[in-house]
Design a protein around this motif. Structure first.
Motif: not given
Length: 284
Positions: A197, A199-201
């Motif tokens: 992920d 975008d998240a991490h």
């Protein structure tokens, strides 16, 4: 509708607490009065007192620390109070430590306890209790690691963050090899998380890579340090393709870090280019 007599008037309470904080700075006898008044409604008045005493030392700090110990606040309220206080500052150091200690005592879940332990370690360090800080941080990472072994999808982000925080503290304490090991493991975890992920991490990975560059430089591994710093810049650049404005400050910070590492190895022209790009991205 008129206010009932037993209901607090927030503006009036704020004025009273502000006056008591000012008095306690110059008159030690006002400290116990501040503790007593805050203790009448700690859930309402402690946040007000902390806001009024951000630069508090001595009697103010001691009075608020005693109020924290006497209050019966739940762990969520305590962690919110902790978040309202600055890090790496001697201001309200004993109050911040009291909040962290109470949060550890009140934590009723393994994840919350691990978070509270890490907070406690950082707060212990701020008041010079370094050996106790080492123990608390080591236990926090061990708890996070145990949780991640049972449920990596849920707890690997917490383990990576705990390792990053511990690495930063170890570096500040001059324990550079231990700091490097923590930073390397943190980057490895964030890299796996960002692969799934981005975008998240991705932001976590980029931040961890910049930190890794500094840790590598601390032990004289300058080529590896530059590789990490350059990768951090590249990750921020990739993230900025979808939201350039949001990542401008982070890109600038990463470029400044890269410039410093380039300067350390005498690559002055490349360092200057990085610094100029960072200035271009920084707000006027």
């Amino acid at each position: 509708m008129p206010r009932a007599d037993h209901e607090p008037d927030p503006s009036r309470a704020e004025r009273l607490i502000t006056r008591l904080v000012r008095a306690a700075r110059h008159t030690p006898a006002a400290g116990p009065v501040l503790t007593t008044v805050v203790g009448t409604q700690p859930d309402l008045l402690l946040p007000v007192a902390l806001g009024a005493a951000r630069a508090g030392h001595g009697p103010v700090d001691d009075a608020l620390a005693q109020a924290v110990v006497a209050a019966d606040l739940d762990v969520e309220a305590l962690l919110q109070l902790n978040a309202s206080l600055p890090w790496t500052s001697s201001a309200l150091g004993h109050t911040a430590l009291a909040i962290a200690e109470q949060a550890c005592r009140k934590a009723d879940g393994s994840s919350t306890h691990a978070h509270s332990l890490l907070t406690l370690g950082l707060r212990l360090s701020e008041v010079g209790r370094h050996s106790e800080a080492v123990t608390a941080m080591r236990e926090a990472v061990a708890q996070r690691r145990s949780l991640a072994e049972d449920d990596p999808d849920t707890h690997n982000p917490g383990l990576a963050a705990a390792l990053s925080n511990r690495g930063a503290w170890l570096s500040g304490a001059g324990r550079y090899l231990e700091a490097l090991a923590a930073a390397e493991e943190s980057v490895a975890l964030y890299r796996r998380l960002a692969d799934v992920d981005p975008d998240a991490h991705g932001p976590d990975l980029a931040t961890a890579l910049s930190s890794l560059g500094i840790r590598l430089s601390d032990v004289g591994l300058h080529r590896e340090a530059l590789n990490a710093a350059e990768e951090a810049v590249a990750v921020w650049q990739s993230l900025a393709e979808s939201n350039a404005a949001a990542y401008r400050p982070s890109r600038a910070k990463a470029l400044n870090n890269l410039g410093n590492l380039l300067s350390n190895v005498g690559r002055t022209q490349e360092a200057q280019t990085a610094f100029e790009e960072a200035r271009r991205l920084s707000p006027p």
